[in-house]
Design a protein around this motif. Structure first.
Motif, short mmCIF file in Angstrom:
data_model
loop_
_atom_site.label_atom_id
_atom_site.label_comp_id
_atom_site.label_asym_id
_atom_site.label_seq_id
_atom_site.Cartn_x
_atom_site.Cartn_y
_atom_site.Cartn_z
N GLU A 169 -48.01 -8.31 114.21
CA GLU A 169 -47.35 -6.85 113.84
C GLU A 169 -46.36 -7.03 112.73
OE1 GLU A 169 -45.26 -3.20 116.51
OE2 GLU A 169 -46.42 -4.70 117.51
N PHE A 170 -45.67 -7.77 112.70
CA PHE A 170 -44.56 -7.69 111.79
C PHE A 170 -45.27 -7.96 110.42
CE2 PHE A 170 -41.49 -10.40 109.20
CZ PHE A 170 -40.25 -9.34 109.19
N LEU A 171 -45.99 -8.80 110.30
CA LEU A 171 -46.80 -9.01 109.07
C LEU A 171 -47.58 -7.69 108.58
CD1 LEU A 171 -48.68 -12.42 109.38
CD2 LEU A 171 -46.57 -12.00 108.12
N ALA A 172 -48.13 -7.02 109.54
CA ALA A 172 -48.71 -5.89 109.29
C ALA A 172 -47.63 -4.70 108.61
CB ALA A 172 -49.50 -5.21 110.53
N ARG A 173 -46.51 -4.69 109.09
CA ARG A 173 -45.58 -3.60 108.77
C ARG A 173 -44.90 -3.94 107.23
NH1 ARG A 173 -43.26 -4.33 114.10
NH2 ARG A 173 -41.21 -5.53 112.85
N ALA A 174 -44.86 -5.56 107.04
CA ALA A 174 -44.49 -5.88 105.95
C ALA A 174 -45.48 -5.71 104.66
CB ALA A 174 -44.01 -7.48 105.95
N SER B 215 -37.10 -6.95 114.39
CA SER B 215 -36.96 -5.59 113.45
C SER B 215 -35.51 -5.58 112.77
CB SER B 215 -36.71 -4.66 114.60
OG SER B 215 -35.64 -5.14 115.50
N ALA B 216 -34.76 -6.84 112.91
CA ALA B 216 -33.54 -6.82 112.15
C ALA B 216 -33.78 -7.60 110.93
CB ALA B 216 -32.48 -7.66 113.08
N ALA B 217 -34.89 -8.19 110.59
CA ALA B 217 -35.21 -8.80 109.25
C ALA B 217 -35.20 -7.66 108.26
CB ALA B 217 -36.29 -9.64 109.50
N ASP B 218 -34.36 -8.20 107.09
CA ASP B 218 -34.42 -7.15 106.09
C ASP B 218 -35.31 -7.78 104.97
OD1 ASP B 218 -33.90 -5.55 104.02
OD2 ASP B 218 -31.67 -6.21 103.53
N LEU B 219 -36.19 -6.94 104.49
CA LEU B 219 -37.12 -7.71 103.60
C LEU B 219 -37.24 -6.79 102.10
CD1 LEU B 219 -40.50 -7.96 105.82
CD2 LEU B 219 -38.71 -9.70 105.19
N ALA B 220 -35.96 -6.09 102.06
CA ALA B 220 -36.00 -5.17 100.80
C ALA B 220 -36.22 -5.84 99.59
CB ALA B 220 -34.34 -4.56 100.80
N SER B 221 -35.67 -7.14 99.46
CA SER B 221 -35.71 -7.92 98.08
C SER B 221 -36.80 -8.72 98.17
CB SER B 221 -34.35 -8.57 97.90
OG SER B 221 -34.30 -9.85 98.83
N THR B 222 -37.80 -8.74 99.14
CA THR B 222 -38.77 -9.79 99.35
C THR B 222 -39.95 -9.38 98.40
OG1 THR B 222 -37.95 -10.70 101.51
CG2 THR B 222 -40.36 -10.86 100.91
N THR B 223 -40.47 -10.38 97.85
CA THR B 223 -41.56 -10.05 96.85
C THR B 223 -42.92 -10.53 97.93
OG1 THR B 223 -41.79 -12.06 95.64
CG2 THR B 223 -40.74 -10.08 94.77
N CYS B 224 -42.69 -11.63 98.59
CA CYS B 224 -43.83 -12.12 99.25
C CYS B 224 -43.38 -12.84 100.69
CB CYS B 224 -44.21 -13.21 98.71
SG CYS B 224 -45.65 -14.54 99.30
N LEU B 225 -44.11 -12.46 101.75
CA LEU B 225 -43.85 -13.03 103.15
C LEU B 225 -45.01 -13.92 103.45
CD1 LEU B 225 -42.33 -12.76 105.93
CD2 LEU B 225 -43.88 -10.80 106.58
N HIS B 226 -44.57 -15.13 103.72
CA HIS B 226 -45.44 -16.23 104.06
C HIS B 226 -45.18 -16.66 105.46
CE1 HIS B 226 -47.91 -19.94 103.82
NE2 HIS B 226 -46.57 -20.31 104.49
N ALA B 227 -46.38 -16.82 106.32
CA ALA B 227 -46.36 -17.09 107.57
C ALA B 227 -47.65 -17.78 107.74
CB ALA B 227 -46.21 -15.87 108.52
N GLY B 228 -47.47 -18.60 108.97
CA GLY B 228 -48.59 -19.28 109.41
C GLY B 228 -48.28 -20.41 110.66
N SER B 229 -49.32 -21.08 110.53
CA SER B 229 -49.30 -21.98 111.66
C SER B 229 -49.28 -21.67 112.95
CB SER B 229 -48.35 -23.14 111.27
OG SER B 229 -48.58 -24.28 112.01
N LEU B 230 -48.59 -22.29 113.91
CA LEU B 230 -48.74 -22.01 115.38
C LEU B 230 -47.73 -20.75 115.70
CD1 LEU B 230 -48.22 -25.71 116.36
CD2 LEU B 230 -50.23 -24.25 116.96
N ALA B 231 -46.98 -20.50 115.05
CA ALA B 231 -46.22 -19.12 115.28
C ALA B 231 -47.06 -17.86 115.52
CB ALA B 231 -45.06 -18.76 114.49
N LEU B 232 -48.37 -18.07 114.64
CA LEU B 232 -49.20 -16.76 114.82
C LEU B 232 -49.91 -16.79 115.92
CD1 LEU B 232 -50.45 -16.52 110.98
CD2 LEU B 232 -49.61 -14.65 112.35
#
Length: 323
Positions: A152-157, A124-141
């Motif tokens: 859930e974080f990806l859904a909000r972003a 919740s502390a992550a600031d994505l205000a300037s982010t054009t793309c959020l990339h995630a993957g692999s085992l963390a998912l």
């Protein structure tokens, strides 16, 4: 420091490569390991930074010897770690043996390690205000307990940023059935799905690339890219396909090649102002051009040992002498 254009979320893994067996035939009761910082999301963040994209990495980095190695490597490549969590749990270790084709076969030491312990408060502390793309993957998912929190974080972003996902299936740690059960939800979140041909075979056994792409489009992913090693890549934008050849290269190993491809793809799209939101301005010509650039980045990674993506200067054409 420039505001981050791309944010990457995921794990760092200590890749320990076994040394070649002695040729003398004598048995030595020891095993030498060469440890390099790796992990799919970390490799992607490093490759993006080296290409010149301003990138922030959301990670849980241990304070152990491997965690210190990760920090030094990421910062030396220009990755913003201002929002990385200092974790008390140990780092994840992967021991890799290279086969005759330079492909790595892994065994993982990942029980209770830092990468999977995400909490909602941390993200919740992550600031994505300037982010054009959020990339995630692999085992963390997919690893518990943090996987659902990351999803859930990806859904909000996704309200503002383009979402890119790389499943990077690791069957030794997580059964393919777990990925299959969640992939439809990921496609509903993702604008870009990049995966390997090996991933495809584990996720949809027996499916052709084209049929698999259609399944994932139907589930919601607008752009699907399947990397196919020396045969290049197949890109599918809403069902419109393009085959992209792999540049000729002398392969040292293929470690991190797919991660570098993803970075090259995102870097190229962002540099042309095509990331942000649902990719409404993206056209097939843009995709083919971005994938051709990404293939060059992946080829250069294959020409080096370990997950060692190229710097921007290595992709510039050589200067022409003026006579």
């Amino acid at each position: 420091m420039r505001l981050p254009r791309v944010t990457v979320l995921g794990e760092c893994v200590a890749d320990a490569f076994t040394a070649p067996a002695p040729t003398s035939g004598e048995f030595a009761p020891e095993l030498a390991l060469r440890v390099m910082p790796g992990g799919g999301p970390a490799n992607t963040a490093v490759a993006l930074a080296r290409l010149g994209t301003s990138v922030r990495f959301l990670a849980r980095l241990s304070d152990d010897v491997f965690g210190r190695l990760f920090r030094a490597h990421l910062e030396a490549s220009g990755v913003d770690l201002s929002r990385a969590i200092r974790a008390h749990e140990p780092s994840t270790l992967a021991v890799a043996e290279l086969d005759a084709r330079g492909q790595a076969v892994y065994s993982f030491h990942a029980q209770g390690t830092a990468d999977w312990q995400w909490t909602a408060d941390e993200l919740s502390a992550a600031d994505l205000a300037s982010t054009t793309c959020l990339h995630a993957g692999s085992l963390a998912l997919v690893r518990e307990p943090g996987g659902p929190v990351v999803e859930e974080f990806l859904a909000r972003a996704s309200d503002a940023a383009t979402i890119s996902i790389d499943p990077n299936v690791r069957p030794l740690l997580v059964a393919p059935e777990v990925y299959r059960a969640r992939l439809q939800r990921w496609c509903a979140l993702a604008d870009i799905l990049r995966l390997s041909e090996d991933d495809l075979e584990l996720l949809l056994p027996g499916y052709s690339v084209e049929r698999a792409c259609d399944v994932w489009h139907t589930a919601g992913a607008r752009l699907v890219v399947v990397t196919r090693g020396e045969r290049g890549a197949t890109a599918s934008l809403d069902g419109d396909r393009a085959a992209v050849p792999a540049p000729p290269t002398e392969v040292v190993d293929t470690v991190g090649a797919g991660d570098s491809f993803t970075a090259g793809l995102l870097h190229h799209l962002d540099a042309r102002g095509l990331l942000g939101g649902r990719l409404t301005d993206l056209r097939m010509d843009d995709v083919a051009e971005a994938c051709a650039f990404a293939a060059r980045v992946a080829a250069l990674t294959c020409s080096a040992s370990g997950p060692n993506p190229p710097w921007e200067s290595q992709l510039r054409p050589p200067a022409t002498a003026v006579g």
